[in-house]
Design an enzyme around this catalytic site. Sequence first.
Site, PDB file in Angstrom:
ATOM      1  N   HIS A 109       0.852  -1.190   0.000  1.00 24.58           N
ATOM      2  CA  HIS A 109       0.000   0.000   0.000  1.00 24.58           C
ATOM      3  C   HIS A 109       0.891   1.244   0.000  1.00 24.58           C
ATOM      4  O   HIS A 109       1.988   1.213   0.566  1.00 24.58           O
ATOM      5  CB  HIS A 109      -0.879   0.032   1.251  1.00 24.58           C
ATOM      6  CG  HIS A 109      -1.934  -1.027   1.248  1.00 24.58           C
ATOM      7  ND1 HIS A 109      -3.108  -0.895   0.563  1.00 24.58           N
ATOM      8  CD2 HIS A 109      -1.967  -2.250   1.822  1.00 24.58           C
ATOM      9  CE1 HIS A 109      -3.838  -1.971   0.732  1.00 24.58           C
ATOM     10  NE2 HIS A 109      -3.159  -2.827   1.485  1.00 24.58           N
ATOM     11  N   ALA A 157      12.290 -21.229   9.443  1.00 27.20           N
ATOM     12  CA  ALA A 157      10.873 -21.076   9.791  1.00 27.20           C
ATOM     13  C   ALA A 157      10.616 -19.695  10.395  1.00 27.20           C
ATOM     14  O   ALA A 157      11.416 -19.184  11.177  1.00 27.20           O
ATOM     15  CB  ALA A 157      10.485 -22.155  10.786  1.00 27.20           C
ATOM     16  N   LYS A 177      18.575 -12.799   7.903  1.00 27.20           N
ATOM     17  CA  LYS A 177      20.019 -12.544   7.684  1.00 27.20           C
ATOM     18  C   LYS A 177      20.693 -13.872   7.382  1.00 27.20           C
ATOM     19  O   LYS A 177      20.223 -14.931   7.830  1.00 27.20           O
ATOM     20  CB  LYS A 177      20.650 -11.979   8.962  1.00 27.20           C
ATOM     21  CG  LYS A 177      20.010 -10.700   9.448  1.00 27.20           C
ATOM     22  CD  LYS A 177      20.677  -9.490   8.842  1.00 27.20           C
ATOM     23  CE  LYS A 177      20.149  -8.213   9.453  1.00 27.20           C
ATOM     24  NZ  LYS A 177      19.975  -7.120   8.555  1.00 27.20           N
TER      25      LYS A 177
HETATM   26  C1  LIG Z   1      17.116 -22.801   9.586  1.00 27.56           C
HETATM   27  C2  LIG Z   1      17.094 -24.278  10.012  1.00 27.56           C
HETATM   28  C3  LIG Z   1      16.970 -25.155   8.774  1.00 27.56           C
HETATM   29  C4  LIG Z   1      18.343 -24.663  10.809  1.00 27.56           C
HETATM   30  O1  LIG Z   1      19.494 -24.346  10.109  1.00 27.56           O
HETATM   31  P1  LIG Z   1      20.909 -24.649  10.799  1.00 27.56           P
HETATM   32  O2  LIG Z   1      21.937 -24.200   9.818  1.00 27.56           O
HETATM   33  O3  LIG Z   1      20.967 -26.061  11.230  1.00 27.56           O
HETATM   34  O4  LIG Z   1      20.895 -23.636  12.008  1.00 27.56           O
HETATM   35  P2  LIG Z   1      21.211 -23.903  13.538  1.00 27.56           P
HETATM   36  O5  LIG Z   1      20.158 -24.753  14.138  1.00 27.56           O
HETATM   37  O6  LIG Z   1      22.648 -24.343  13.635  1.00 27.56           O
HETATM   38  O7  LIG Z   1      21.067 -22.440  14.147  1.00 27.56           O
HETATM   39  C5  LIG Z   1      22.014 -21.422  13.876  1.00 27.56           C
HETATM   40  C6  LIG Z   1      21.498 -20.143  14.562  1.00 27.56           C
HETATM   41  O8  LIG Z   1      20.326 -19.679  13.866  1.00 27.56           O
HETATM   42  C7  LIG Z   1      19.225 -19.606  14.743  1.00 27.56           C
HETATM   43  N1  LIG Z   1      18.041 -20.058  14.013  1.00 27.56           N
HETATM   44  C8  LIG Z   1      17.819 -21.279  13.467  1.00 27.56           C
HETATM   45  N2  LIG Z   1      16.627 -21.310  12.860  1.00 27.56           N
HETATM   46  C9  LIG Z   1      16.092 -20.095  13.035  1.00 27.56           C
HETATM   47  C10 LIG Z   1      14.852 -19.530  12.646  1.00 27.56           C
HETATM   48  N3  LIG Z   1      13.964 -20.228  11.942  1.00 27.56           N
HETATM   49  N4  LIG Z   1      14.619 -18.241  12.961  1.00 27.56           N
HETATM   50  C11 LIG Z   1      15.529 -17.510  13.668  1.00 27.56           C
HETATM   51  N5  LIG Z   1      16.723 -18.009  14.069  1.00 27.56           N
HETATM   52  C12 LIG Z   1      16.979 -19.278  13.753  1.00 27.56           C
HETATM   53  C13 LIG Z   1      19.574 -20.545  15.894  1.00 27.56           C
HETATM   54  O9  LIG Z   1      18.877 -20.191  17.062  1.00 27.56           O
HETATM   55  C14 LIG Z   1      21.060 -20.356  16.002  1.00 27.56           C
HETATM   56  O10 LIG Z   1      21.298 -19.140  16.675  1.00 27.56           O
HETATM   57  P3  LIG Z   1      22.600 -18.968  17.640  1.00 27.56           P
HETATM   58  O11 LIG Z   1      23.796 -19.143  16.740  1.00 27.56           O
HETATM   59  O12 LIG Z   1      22.458 -17.599  18.189  1.00 27.56           O
HETATM   60  O13 LIG Z   1      22.485 -20.048  18.656  1.00 27.56           O
HETATM   61  C15 LIG Z   1      15.933 -24.570  10.980  1.00 27.56           C
HETATM   62  O14 LIG Z   1      16.141 -23.896  12.223  1.00 27.56           O
HETATM   63  C16 LIG Z   1      14.569 -24.197  10.460  1.00 27.56           C
HETATM   64  O15 LIG Z   1      14.091 -23.070  10.613  1.00 27.56           O
HETATM   65  N6  LIG Z   1      13.925 -25.208   9.797  1.00 27.56           N
HETATM   66  C17 LIG Z   1      12.632 -25.064   9.207  1.00 27.56           C
HETATM   67  C18 LIG Z   1      11.746 -26.189   9.750  1.00 27.56           C
HETATM   68  C19 LIG Z   1      10.384 -26.151   9.143  1.00 27.56           C
HETATM   69  O16 LIG Z   1       9.787 -25.099   8.938  1.00 27.56           O
HETATM   70  N7  LIG Z   1       9.876 -27.324   8.823  1.00 27.56           N
HETATM   71  C20 LIG Z   1       8.546 -27.476   8.249  1.00 27.56           C
HETATM   72  C21 LIG Z   1       8.515 -27.175   6.803  1.00 27.56           C
HETATM   73  S1  LIG Z   1       9.169 -28.379   5.743  1.00 27.56           S
END
Ligand SMILES: CC(C)(COP(=O)(O)OP(=O)(O)OC[C@H]1O[C@@H](n2cnc3c(N)ncnc32)[C@H](O)[C@@H]1OP(=O)(O)O)[C@@H](O)C(=O)NCCC(=O)NCCS
Length: 183
Positions: A109, A157, A177
């Site tokens: 908007h 997510a 980020k």
């Molecule tokens: C992003 C994701 C894939 C993990 O990736 P990863 O590389 O293994 O990341 P990590 O778990 O090592 O986390 C790294 C950092 O990112 C942060 N982080 C991970 N996922 C995040 C999210 N969705 N939002 C915000 N921060 C997130 C963690 O808290 C961690 O922070 P820190 O370094 O301060 O401790 C997973 O967290 C995610 O969001 N998966 C989606 C699951 C989903 O939606 N499934 C259903 C649909 S198919």
Amino acid sequence: MIKGFINKRKFDLKSDRLGPDCPFTHWRLYFKNTMQVLCKQKFKHFPDSAEFRAGAYAIACSKVSIGENVIIRPNTMIFADPRKGSDGSVIIEDNVMLGSGVHIYTGNHRFDLPNVNLIFQGHSPAKSVILKEGCWLGANVIILSGVIIGKNSVVGAGSVVTKNVPDRVVVAGNPAKILKHLE
Ligand SMILES: CC(C)(COP(=O)(O)OP(=O)(O)OC[C@H]1O[C@@H](n2cnc3c(N)ncnc32)[C@H](O)[C@@H]1OP(=O)(O)O)[C@@H](O)C(=O)NCCC(=O)NCCS
């Protein structure tokens, strides 16, 4: 009442949208054959391997292209720009994975006119959204106008993505980020 029913049926059949608020077309999404026929009619591109599940919404379907093996899950909103001749398409390339509740918006908007309520200011020009081949968007991701998600990248997510994401990275957060670059 009967007139309203007939008009709503006509609207649902002709309109450039899908969703639970269009019950006269929505029921077809529950059955694979009728889903395929409906989605091929409504979307710009919809291959045999794609699925659009009941409970998802799409606005301006004729500007939405969906790639091979893509599944659009419940509570998703794909909002392309309904204005004719404008930008604001949504391209979801092959093998993109989407969690449930993903929202994709191509418009905004306007809010720049002083002393005019925003509801009367109209819209800024829409910008297209592209989800490149093989990327994965987790549940409840929000993609804003003009964003391109890179090839084979991951969006965590619940992220709100305001800027383009390069190929082969993991992003998360609000605003999203880069957490890491993938080898
Ligand atoms: C992003 C994701 C894939 C993990 O990736 P990863 O590389 O293994 O990341 P990590 O778990 O090592 O986390 C790294 C950092 O990112 C942060 N982080 C991970 N996922 C995040 C999210 N969705 N939002 C915000 N921060 C997130 C963690 O808290 C961690 O922070 P820190 O370094 O301060 O401790 C997973 O967290 C995610 O969001 N998966 C989606 C699951 C989903 O939606 N499934 C259903 C649909 S198919």
